[in-house]
Design a protein around this motif. Structure first.
Motif, mmCIF file in Angstrom:
data_model
loop_
_atom_site.group_PDB
_atom_site.id
_atom_site.type_symbol
_atom_site.label_atom_id
_atom_site.label_comp_id
_atom_site.label_asym_id
_atom_site.label_seq_id
_atom_site.Cartn_x
_atom_site.Cartn_y
_atom_site.Cartn_z
ATOM 1 N N MET A 276 0.809 -1.225 0.000
ATOM 2 C CA MET A 276 0.000 0.000 0.000
ATOM 3 C C MET A 276 0.842 1.274 0.000
ATOM 4 O O MET A 276 0.310 2.372 -0.144
ATOM 5 C CB MET A 276 -0.914 0.003 1.239
ATOM 6 C CG MET A 276 -1.914 -1.139 1.287
ATOM 7 S SD MET A 276 -3.011 -1.189 -0.140
ATOM 8 C CE MET A 276 -3.915 0.355 0.102
ATOM 9 N N LEU A 277 2.148 1.142 0.157
ATOM 10 C CA LEU A 277 3.018 2.309 0.294
ATOM 11 C C LEU A 277 2.935 3.296 -0.874
ATOM 12 O O LEU A 277 2.922 4.515 -0.645
ATOM 13 C CB LEU A 277 4.467 1.839 0.496
ATOM 14 C CG LEU A 277 5.408 2.785 1.248
ATOM 15 C CD1 LEU A 277 4.825 3.185 2.591
ATOM 16 C CD2 LEU A 277 6.772 2.120 1.434
ATOM 17 N N PRO A 278 2.895 2.852 -2.142
ATOM 18 C CA PRO A 278 2.799 3.826 -3.242
ATOM 19 C C PRO A 278 1.568 4.719 -3.191
ATOM 20 O O PRO A 278 1.540 5.778 -3.824
ATOM 21 C CB PRO A 278 2.766 2.926 -4.490
ATOM 22 C CG PRO A 278 3.454 1.681 -4.074
ATOM 23 C CD PRO A 278 3.063 1.477 -2.644
ATOM 24 N N LEU A 279 0.561 4.294 -2.417
ATOM 25 C CA LEU A 279 -0.657 5.094 -2.310
ATOM 26 C C LEU A 279 -0.436 6.364 -1.495
ATOM 27 O O LEU A 279 -1.112 7.375 -1.707
ATOM 28 C CB LEU A 279 -1.775 4.253 -1.674
ATOM 29 C CG LEU A 279 -3.199 4.797 -1.747
ATOM 30 C CD1 LEU A 279 -3.663 4.898 -3.191
ATOM 31 C CD2 LEU A 279 -4.141 3.896 -0.962
ATOM 32 N N VAL A 280 0.511 6.338 -0.569
ATOM 33 C CA VAL A 280 0.732 7.486 0.316
ATOM 34 C C VAL A 280 2.052 8.208 0.048
ATOM 35 O O VAL A 280 2.238 9.337 0.496
ATOM 36 C CB VAL A 280 0.672 7.050 1.801
ATOM 37 C CG1 VAL A 280 -0.717 6.547 2.144
ATOM 38 C CG2 VAL A 280 1.701 5.967 2.112
ATOM 39 N N LEU A 281 2.972 7.565 -0.646
ATOM 40 C CA LEU A 281 4.235 8.222 -0.971
ATOM 41 C C LEU A 281 4.029 9.289 -2.041
ATOM 42 O O LEU A 281 3.180 9.126 -2.920
ATOM 43 C CB LEU A 281 5.250 7.200 -1.495
ATOM 44 C CG LEU A 281 5.930 6.278 -0.480
ATOM 45 C CD1 LEU A 281 6.823 5.280 -1.211
ATOM 46 C CD2 LEU A 281 6.734 7.077 0.533
ATOM 47 N N PRO A 282 4.792 10.387 -1.990
ATOM 48 C CA PRO A 282 4.729 11.373 -3.076
ATOM 49 C C PRO A 282 5.093 10.708 -4.401
ATOM 50 O O PRO A 282 6.042 9.902 -4.447
ATOM 51 C CB PRO A 282 5.776 12.416 -2.675
ATOM 52 C CG PRO A 282 5.938 12.249 -1.194
ATOM 53 C CD PRO A 282 5.711 10.799 -0.915
ATOM 54 N N PRO A 283 4.375 11.003 -5.477
ATOM 55 C CA PRO A 283 4.670 10.376 -6.775
ATOM 56 C C PRO A 283 6.108 10.584 -7.232
ATOM 57 O O PRO A 283 6.676 9.715 -7.901
ATOM 58 C CB PRO A 283 3.689 11.061 -7.732
ATOM 59 C CG PRO A 283 2.551 11.473 -6.857
ATOM 60 C CD PRO A 283 3.170 11.851 -5.548
ATOM 61 N N THR A 284 6.714 11.719 -6.860
ATOM 62 C CA THR A 284 8.100 11.950 -7.254
ATOM 63 C C THR A 284 9.048 10.971 -6.560
ATOM 64 O O THR A 284 10.066 10.577 -7.129
ATOM 65 C CB THR A 284 8.519 13.393 -6.922
ATOM 66 O OG1 THR A 284 8.159 13.693 -5.566
ATOM 67 C CG2 THR A 284 7.836 14.385 -7.843
ATOM 68 N N VAL A 285 8.707 10.583 -5.326
ATOM 69 C CA VAL A 285 9.514 9.590 -4.615
ATOM 70 C C VAL A 285 9.407 8.239 -5.319
ATOM 71 O O VAL A 285 10.408 7.546 -5.528
ATOM 72 C CB VAL A 285 9.072 9.474 -3.142
ATOM 73 C CG1 VAL A 285 9.798 8.324 -2.454
ATOM 74 C CG2 VAL A 285 9.324 10.776 -2.406
ATOM 75 N N VAL A 286 8.186 7.861 -5.680
ATOM 76 C CA VAL A 286 7.976 6.614 -6.424
ATOM 77 C C VAL A 286 8.738 6.667 -7.745
ATOM 78 O O VAL A 286 9.401 5.700 -8.142
ATOM 79 C CB VAL A 286 6.470 6.383 -6.681
ATOM 80 C CG1 VAL A 286 6.269 5.134 -7.544
ATOM 81 C CG2 VAL A 286 5.713 6.246 -5.370
#
Length: 221
Positions: free
Chosen positions: A54-64
């Motif tokens: 579920m982490l990509p749901l809350v991480l900033p898209p730039t971090v992903v």
């Protein structure tokens, strides 16, 4: 009044739909398989694994996007393998946009399907097994039909999330007109250049597409 360049207008829309259609199909298959397996298993570390999913749901898209850039870049072993296999790097291609959309949409698809699978009556599955059905037959004829609404909702949510992806896509696919420029990145460039006519045209197009997707989701719920 500024005139819309229709060729310039349609190219990002076509690419966005192409990326979203492909990524939503791939993420649906991955999300359904993972959600079914996780909903039927209990093991040590499951909570940690689900948190990571579920982490990509809350991480900033730039971090992903940065993490994907490091993983898929020309200095990574995987990036070198892809470049050797296809004679071209995967970053700054429309396939990179597909990967970014898959990663950011996966948590939504996974969570939707997990809820759907959790609602299936286990007694019905057990009854099918008792008369000789194997696990694939139970999934195909019992579990999947009972979760069809969740399946449709998961696909539409995955499609809509991929359509609106910006940060991760910009990091690993760039913003190359006619090659990797999607609707969100095209809007960003248009606003930065002061071309509000094209920015509004693309904004209206993505609002209409997203509205239709969400409307279909609510109709199926």
């Amino acid at each position: 009044m500024a005139v819309i360049n229709w060729h310039e207008f349609w190219t990002p829309i076509r690419l966005s739909l192409q990326v979203s259609l492909l990524s939503s199909l791939i993420v649906l298959i991955l999300g359904v398989g993972t959600a079914w397996w996780m909903s039927r298993r209990s093991f040590r570390g499951k909570t940690i694994l689900e948190t990571a999913i579920m982490l990509p749901l809350v991480l900033p898209p730039t971090v992903v996007g940065f993490i994907l850039l490091v993983m898929l870049g020309r200095r990574s072993w995987f990036g070198k393998f892809i470049e050797w296999l296809f004679a071209a790097p995967i970053i700054f291609s429309w396939w990179a946009a597909v990967i970014a959309s898959i990663v950011v949409a996966f948590p939504l698809v996974y969570q939707t399907m997990k809820v759907g699978f959790s609602a299936v009556d286990r007694d019905m599955e057990a009854a099918a097994r008792s008369i000789g059905a194997n696990e694939w037959q139970v999934f195909r004829y019992i579990t999947l039909p009972l979760t069809i609404r969740s399946l449709i909702s998961a696909y539409i949510l995955g499609f809509a999330r991929g359509l609106g992806e910006f940060g991760a896509t910009l990091m690993i696919a760039g913003n190359i007109p006619g090659k990797t420029q999607t609707i969100p990145t095209a809007i960003y460039v248009a606003v930065d250049a002061g071309n509000t006519t094209m920015a509004w045209a693309w904004t209206c197009s993505i609002i209409i597409i997203s509205f239709l997707m969400l409307f279909l989701t609510r109709q199926r719920s």
